[in-house]
Design a protein around this motif. Structure first.
Motif, PDB file in Angstrom:
ATOM      1  N   PHE A   2      56.387 -33.533  11.086  1.00 16.85           N
ATOM      2  CA  PHE A   2      56.410 -32.078  11.312  1.00 16.85           C
ATOM      3  C   PHE A   2      55.431 -31.656  12.410  1.00 16.85           C
ATOM      4  O   PHE A   2      54.335 -32.192  12.519  1.00 16.85           O
ATOM      5  CB  PHE A   2      56.100 -31.360  10.007  1.00 16.85           C
ATOM      6  N   LYS A   3      55.871 -30.656  13.207  1.00 19.18           N
ATOM      7  CA  LYS A   3      55.024 -30.198  14.319  1.00 19.18           C
ATOM      8  C   LYS A   3      54.458 -28.815  14.055  1.00 19.18           C
ATOM      9  O   LYS A   3      53.364 -28.463  14.467  1.00 19.18           O
ATOM     10  CB  LYS A   3      55.841 -30.169  15.614  1.00 19.18           C
ATOM     11  N   LYS A   4      55.258 -27.975  13.385  1.00 19.36           N
ATOM     12  CA  LYS A   4      54.799 -26.608  13.120  1.00 19.36           C
ATOM     13  C   LYS A   4      55.175 -26.217  11.695  1.00 19.36           C
ATOM     14  O   LYS A   4      56.350 -26.306  11.316  1.00 19.36           O
ATOM     15  CB  LYS A   4      55.429 -25.647  14.124  1.00 19.36           C
ATOM     16  N   ILE A   5      54.167 -25.829  10.925  1.00 21.20           N
ATOM     17  CA  ILE A   5      54.396 -25.527   9.507  1.00 21.20           C
ATOM     18  C   ILE A   5      54.151 -24.038   9.261  1.00 21.20           C
ATOM     19  O   ILE A   5      53.061 -23.526   9.540  1.00 21.20           O
ATOM     20  CB  ILE A   5      53.433 -26.361   8.617  1.00 21.20           C
ATOM     21  N   LEU A   6      55.166 -23.365   8.736  1.00 19.33           N
ATOM     22  CA  LEU A   6      55.015 -21.944   8.397  1.00 19.33           C
ATOM     23  C   LEU A   6      54.561 -21.824   6.946  1.00 19.33           C
ATOM     24  O   LEU A   6      55.159 -22.427   6.048  1.00 19.33           O
ATOM     25  CB  LEU A   6      56.351 -21.214   8.572  1.00 19.33           C
ATOM     26  N   GLY A  32      49.017 -33.736  12.416  1.00 20.57           N
ATOM     27  CA  GLY A  32      48.651 -33.067  13.659  1.00 20.57           C
ATOM     28  C   GLY A  32      49.485 -31.809  13.894  1.00 20.57           C
ATOM     29  O   GLY A  32      49.482 -31.251  14.993  1.00 20.57           O
ATOM     30  N   ALA A  33      50.206 -31.372  12.876  1.00 17.65           N
ATOM     31  CA  ALA A  33      51.032 -30.156  13.018  1.00 17.65           C
ATOM     32  C   ALA A  33      50.135 -28.924  13.114  1.00 17.65           C
ATOM     33  O   ALA A  33      48.993 -28.932  12.638  1.00 17.65           O
ATOM     34  CB  ALA A  33      51.951 -30.020  11.806  1.00 17.65           C
ATOM     35  N   SER A  34      50.662 -27.865  13.743  1.00 11.51           N
ATOM     36  CA  SER A  34      49.920 -26.600  13.725  1.00 11.51           C
ATOM     37  C   SER A  34      50.499 -25.724  12.626  1.00 11.51           C
ATOM     38  O   SER A  34      51.620 -25.952  12.149  1.00 11.51           O
ATOM     39  CB  SER A  34      49.996 -25.907  15.081  1.00 11.51           C
ATOM     40  N   LEU A  35      49.703 -24.726  12.214  1.00 12.22           N
ATOM     41  CA  LEU A  35      50.096 -23.861  11.097  1.00 12.22           C
ATOM     42  C   LEU A  35      50.380 -22.450  11.589  1.00 12.22           C
ATOM     43  O   LEU A  35      49.744 -21.981  12.529  1.00 12.22           O
ATOM     44  CB  LEU A  35      48.959 -23.785  10.071  1.00 12.22           C
ATOM     45  N   VAL A  36      51.333 -21.797  10.929  1.00  9.63           N
ATOM     46  CA  VAL A  36      51.567 -20.371  11.169  1.00  9.63           C
ATOM     47  C   VAL A  36      51.430 -19.690   9.806  1.00  9.63           C
ATOM     48  O   VAL A  36      52.203 -19.973   8.890  1.00  9.63           O
ATOM     49  CB  VAL A  36      52.984 -20.102  11.739  1.00  9.63           C
ATOM     50  N   SER A  81      44.458 -24.394  16.021  1.00  4.23           N
ATOM     51  CA  SER A  81      45.340 -25.203  15.159  1.00  4.23           C
ATOM     52  C   SER A  81      46.231 -24.319  14.287  1.00  4.23           C
ATOM     53  O   SER A  81      47.023 -24.813  13.501  1.00  4.23           O
ATOM     54  CB  SER A  81      44.505 -26.117  14.257  1.00  4.23           C
ATOM     55  N   TYR A  82      46.065 -23.003  14.440  1.00  7.79           N
ATOM     56  CA  TYR A  82      46.870 -22.107  13.602  1.00  7.79           C
ATOM     57  C   TYR A  82      47.093 -20.774  14.318  1.00  7.79           C
ATOM     58  O   TYR A  82      46.358 -20.411  15.245  1.00  7.79           O
ATOM     59  CB  TYR A  82      46.186 -21.866  12.254  1.00  7.79           C
ATOM     60  N   LEU A 106      58.943 -26.889   9.266  1.00  4.95           N
ATOM     61  CA  LEU A 106      58.709 -26.965   7.810  1.00  4.95           C
ATOM     62  C   LEU A 106      58.152 -25.630   7.325  1.00  4.95           C
ATOM     63  O   LEU A 106      57.313 -25.017   7.995  1.00  4.95           O
ATOM     64  CB  LEU A 106      57.702 -28.083   7.488  1.00  4.95           C
ATOM     65  N   ILE A 107      58.630 -25.189   6.161  1.00  2.00           N
ATOM     66  CA  ILE A 107      58.044 -24.018   5.489  1.00  2.00           C
ATOM     67  C   ILE A 107      57.415 -24.543   4.204  1.00  2.00           C
ATOM     68  O   ILE A 107      58.061 -25.291   3.456  1.00  2.00           O
ATOM     69  CB  ILE A 107      59.134 -22.971   5.135  1.00  2.00           C
ATOM     70  N   VAL A 108      56.152 -24.200   3.964  1.00  2.00           N
ATOM     71  CA  VAL A 108      55.506 -24.579   2.698  1.00  2.00           C
ATOM     72  C   VAL A 108      55.316 -23.301   1.895  1.00  2.00           C
ATOM     73  O   VAL A 108      54.577 -22.395   2.307  1.00  2.00           O
ATOM     74  CB  VAL A 108      54.145 -25.279   2.946  1.00  2.00           C
TER      75      VAL A 108
END
Ligand code: ADP
Length: 141
Positions: A2-6, A32-36, A81-82, A106-108
């Motif tokens: 995953f590269k970007k996690i919402l 190493g993914a970034s977070l939103v 990172s976010y 990805l959505i968590v």
């Protein structure tokens, strides 16, 4: 990977989706993914909105952004990172839109609000799982 996690966070809950944020941070650290971080502010019905100052909705979103920022400090997220996002409308709709807009893969999301412990899957998580175009990790709480 995953590269970007919402990470959608319901600020009206006292523990503010901490379990899902902790899980998302753990995954971001490993991959190493970034977070939103996203909060969706509910729409104000017209009848009520007419009686409020014109910039009320904007102020609510600004204060939501501030609360997300505080949460990011609490969880020691490194700058760069976010990102912090706010939206207004129906939570599940805006979570799905935000994931697409941000290019999240990805959505968590928490399974349901903490006080409904006998629910297997709450309505927000269920709709997100059903309609999101990317993968969804449901954190059981
Ligand atoms: P339920 O679906 O059981 O009613 P909630 O709606 O509180 O439970 O949602 C579970 C999860 O959905 C929250 O922990 C959060 O991840 C996400 N969510 C719900 N409402 C919002 C919101 N307004 N903004 C961002 N995320 C939300």
């Amino acid at each position: 990977m995953f590269k970007k996690i919402l990470v959608p966070i319901d600020l009206s809950q006292s523990d503010s989706g901490e379990a899902s944020l902790v899980k998302a941070v753990e995954m971001a650290d490993k991959t190493g993914a970034s977070l939103v971080l996203l909060n969706v502010v509910a729409d104000i019905p017209n009848l009520v909105a007419d009686r409020l100052p014109t910039n009320y909705a904007e102020e609510v979103q600004q204060s939501a952004a501030k609360m997300l920022d505080e949460l990011s400090s609490k969880h020691s997220l490194k700058s760069g990172s976010y990102e912090i996002r706010t939206a207004h409308g129906q939570a599940y709709d805006e979570i799905i839109n935000a994931a697409e807009r941000a290019g999240a893969d990805l959505i968590v999301i928490a399974s349901h609000r903490p006080d409904l412990s006998d629910y297997l899957l709450g309505s927000t998580a269920a709709k997100v799982v059903r309609h999101a175009k990317c993968s969804v990790l449901v954190v059981r709480n």
